[in-house]
Design a protein around this motif. Structure first.
Motif, mmCIF file in Angstrom:
data_model
loop_
_atom_site.group_PDB
_atom_site.id
_atom_site.type_symbol
_atom_site.label_atom_id
_atom_site.label_comp_id
_atom_site.label_asym_id
_atom_site.label_seq_id
_atom_site.Cartn_x
_atom_site.Cartn_y
_atom_site.Cartn_z
ATOM 1 N N LEU A 26 19.917 55.759 109.280
ATOM 2 C CA LEU A 26 21.186 55.083 109.783
ATOM 3 C C LEU A 26 22.397 56.072 109.629
ATOM 4 O O LEU A 26 22.358 56.934 108.855
ATOM 5 C CB LEU A 26 21.342 53.883 109.335
ATOM 6 C CG LEU A 26 20.182 52.934 109.183
ATOM 7 C CD1 LEU A 26 20.414 51.620 108.303
ATOM 8 C CD2 LEU A 26 19.962 52.365 110.790
ATOM 9 N N THR A 27 23.358 55.771 110.475
ATOM 10 C CA THR A 27 24.727 56.368 110.221
ATOM 11 C C THR A 27 25.021 55.979 108.562
ATOM 12 O O THR A 27 24.862 55.171 108.397
ATOM 13 C CB THR A 27 25.612 55.997 111.184
ATOM 14 O OG1 THR A 27 25.887 54.578 111.092
ATOM 15 C CG2 THR A 27 25.202 56.347 112.768
ATOM 16 N N THR A 44 15.540 62.970 110.875
ATOM 17 C CA THR A 44 16.429 61.515 111.076
ATOM 18 C C THR A 44 15.286 60.351 111.218
ATOM 19 O O THR A 44 15.958 59.258 111.547
ATOM 20 C CB THR A 44 17.704 61.712 111.881
ATOM 21 O OG1 THR A 44 16.956 62.194 113.229
ATOM 22 C CG2 THR A 44 18.569 62.745 111.360
ATOM 23 N N SER A 45 14.271 60.724 111.891
ATOM 24 C CA SER A 45 13.299 59.552 112.330
ATOM 25 C C SER A 45 11.795 60.140 112.320
ATOM 26 O O SER A 45 11.770 61.358 112.375
ATOM 27 C CB SER A 45 13.798 59.142 113.642
ATOM 28 O OG SER A 45 13.571 60.104 114.734
ATOM 29 N N THR A 99 26.738 52.376 104.601
ATOM 30 C CA THR A 99 27.898 51.966 103.716
ATOM 31 C C THR A 99 27.920 50.377 104.017
ATOM 32 O O THR A 99 28.161 49.668 102.621
ATOM 33 C CB THR A 99 29.212 52.689 104.054
ATOM 34 O OG1 THR A 99 28.813 53.970 103.853
ATOM 35 C CG2 THR A 99 30.094 51.994 103.056
ATOM 36 N N LYS A 100 27.907 49.792 105.048
ATOM 37 C CA LYS A 100 28.025 48.364 105.095
ATOM 38 C C LYS A 100 26.955 47.658 104.488
ATOM 39 O O LYS A 100 26.941 46.720 103.853
ATOM 40 C CB LYS A 100 27.956 48.040 106.789
ATOM 41 C CG LYS A 100 29.504 48.298 107.249
ATOM 42 C CD LYS A 100 29.069 48.083 108.865
ATOM 43 C CE LYS A 100 30.508 48.357 109.434
ATOM 44 N NZ LYS A 100 30.490 48.023 110.862
ATOM 45 N N ARG A 101 25.608 48.145 104.643
ATOM 46 C CA ARG A 101 24.432 47.512 103.957
ATOM 47 C C ARG A 101 24.751 47.736 102.624
ATOM 48 O O ARG A 101 24.183 46.770 101.846
ATOM 49 C CB ARG A 101 23.264 48.362 104.625
ATOM 50 C CG ARG A 101 22.670 47.988 105.875
ATOM 51 C CD ARG A 101 21.681 48.838 106.128
ATOM 52 N NE ARG A 101 20.638 48.224 107.138
ATOM 53 C CZ ARG A 101 19.508 48.506 107.543
ATOM 54 N NH1 ARG A 101 18.701 49.340 106.798
ATOM 55 N NH2 ARG A 101 18.949 48.261 108.641
ATOM 56 N N GLN A 150 19.210 54.217 98.435
ATOM 57 C CA GLN A 150 18.501 55.204 99.297
ATOM 58 C C GLN A 150 17.730 54.491 100.420
ATOM 59 O O GLN A 150 17.943 55.032 101.485
ATOM 60 C CB GLN A 150 17.514 56.270 98.710
ATOM 61 C CG GLN A 150 16.966 57.402 99.358
ATOM 62 C CD GLN A 150 17.931 58.320 100.055
ATOM 63 O OE1 GLN A 150 18.940 58.646 99.195
ATOM 64 N NE2 GLN A 150 17.789 58.953 100.873
ATOM 65 N N LEU A 151 17.126 53.414 100.154
ATOM 66 C CA LEU A 151 16.343 52.793 101.115
ATOM 67 C C LEU A 151 17.363 51.949 102.113
ATOM 68 O O LEU A 151 16.831 52.041 103.381
ATOM 69 C CB LEU A 151 15.399 51.676 100.540
ATOM 70 C CG LEU A 151 14.132 52.333 99.782
ATOM 71 C CD1 LEU A 151 13.429 51.167 99.328
ATOM 72 C CD2 LEU A 151 13.417 52.994 100.765
ATOM 73 N N LEU A 152 18.488 51.716 101.748
ATOM 74 C CA LEU A 152 19.514 51.183 102.666
ATOM 75 C C LEU A 152 19.959 51.943 103.726
ATOM 76 O O LEU A 152 20.533 51.911 104.792
ATOM 77 C CB LEU A 152 20.714 50.454 101.786
ATOM 78 C CG LEU A 152 20.230 49.406 101.107
ATOM 79 C CD1 LEU A 152 21.309 48.911 100.104
ATOM 80 C CD2 LEU A 152 19.796 48.159 102.017
ATOM 81 N N HIS A 153 19.675 53.540 103.535
ATOM 82 C CA HIS A 153 20.184 54.443 104.520
ATOM 83 C C HIS A 153 18.967 54.296 105.908
ATOM 84 O O HIS A 153 19.172 55.208 106.589
ATOM 85 C CB HIS A 153 20.212 55.878 104.094
ATOM 86 C CG HIS A 153 21.544 55.940 103.259
ATOM 87 N ND1 HIS A 153 21.732 55.577 101.778
ATOM 88 C CD2 HIS A 153 22.598 56.358 103.430
ATOM 89 C CE1 HIS A 153 22.799 55.578 101.451
ATOM 90 N NE2 HIS A 153 23.620 56.393 102.504
#
Length: 97
Positions: A35-36, A18-19, A41-43, A62-65
């Motif tokens: 990210l959660t 996760t990081s 989802t918001k992004r 995928q990058l937006l996660h």
């Protein structure tokens, strides 16, 4: 960016992390934090709106996660969680202007 995306994709598939930090002798350290689903989802929704309400491709989705941060601060000086928090605070200041 494609190389970084490949690194992240490989990391997700192989290790489900996760990081982390990527670093070699030719690049600056890149910190990445997953990210959660709620934030991702918001992004994604925001990106679709910015794309004239057309869907975005799988690569961008995928990058937006992820939060990706490039820094020249050594992990010996500051760990990834402190660097992430400093970036978050900095962007809060940016949003005021």
């Amino acid at each position: 960016m494609q190389t970084l995306y490949s690194t992240i994709s490989h990391s997700i598939t192989a290790f489900d992390i996760t990081s982390g930090v990527t670093h070699d002798t030719n690049t600056l350290p890149t910190i990445f934090n997953k990210l959660t689903d709620e934030i991702a989802t918001k992004r994604i929704k925001k990106a679709i709106i910015q794309n004239n309400v057309e869907d975005i491709n799988a690569h961008k989705r995928q990058l937006l996660h992820w939060n990706l941060m490039i820094t020249n601060i050594s992990k010996k000086i500051l760990n990834t969680s402190i660097i992430t928090e400093l970036y978050r605070i900095r962007w809060q200041i940016e949003l005021l202007f």
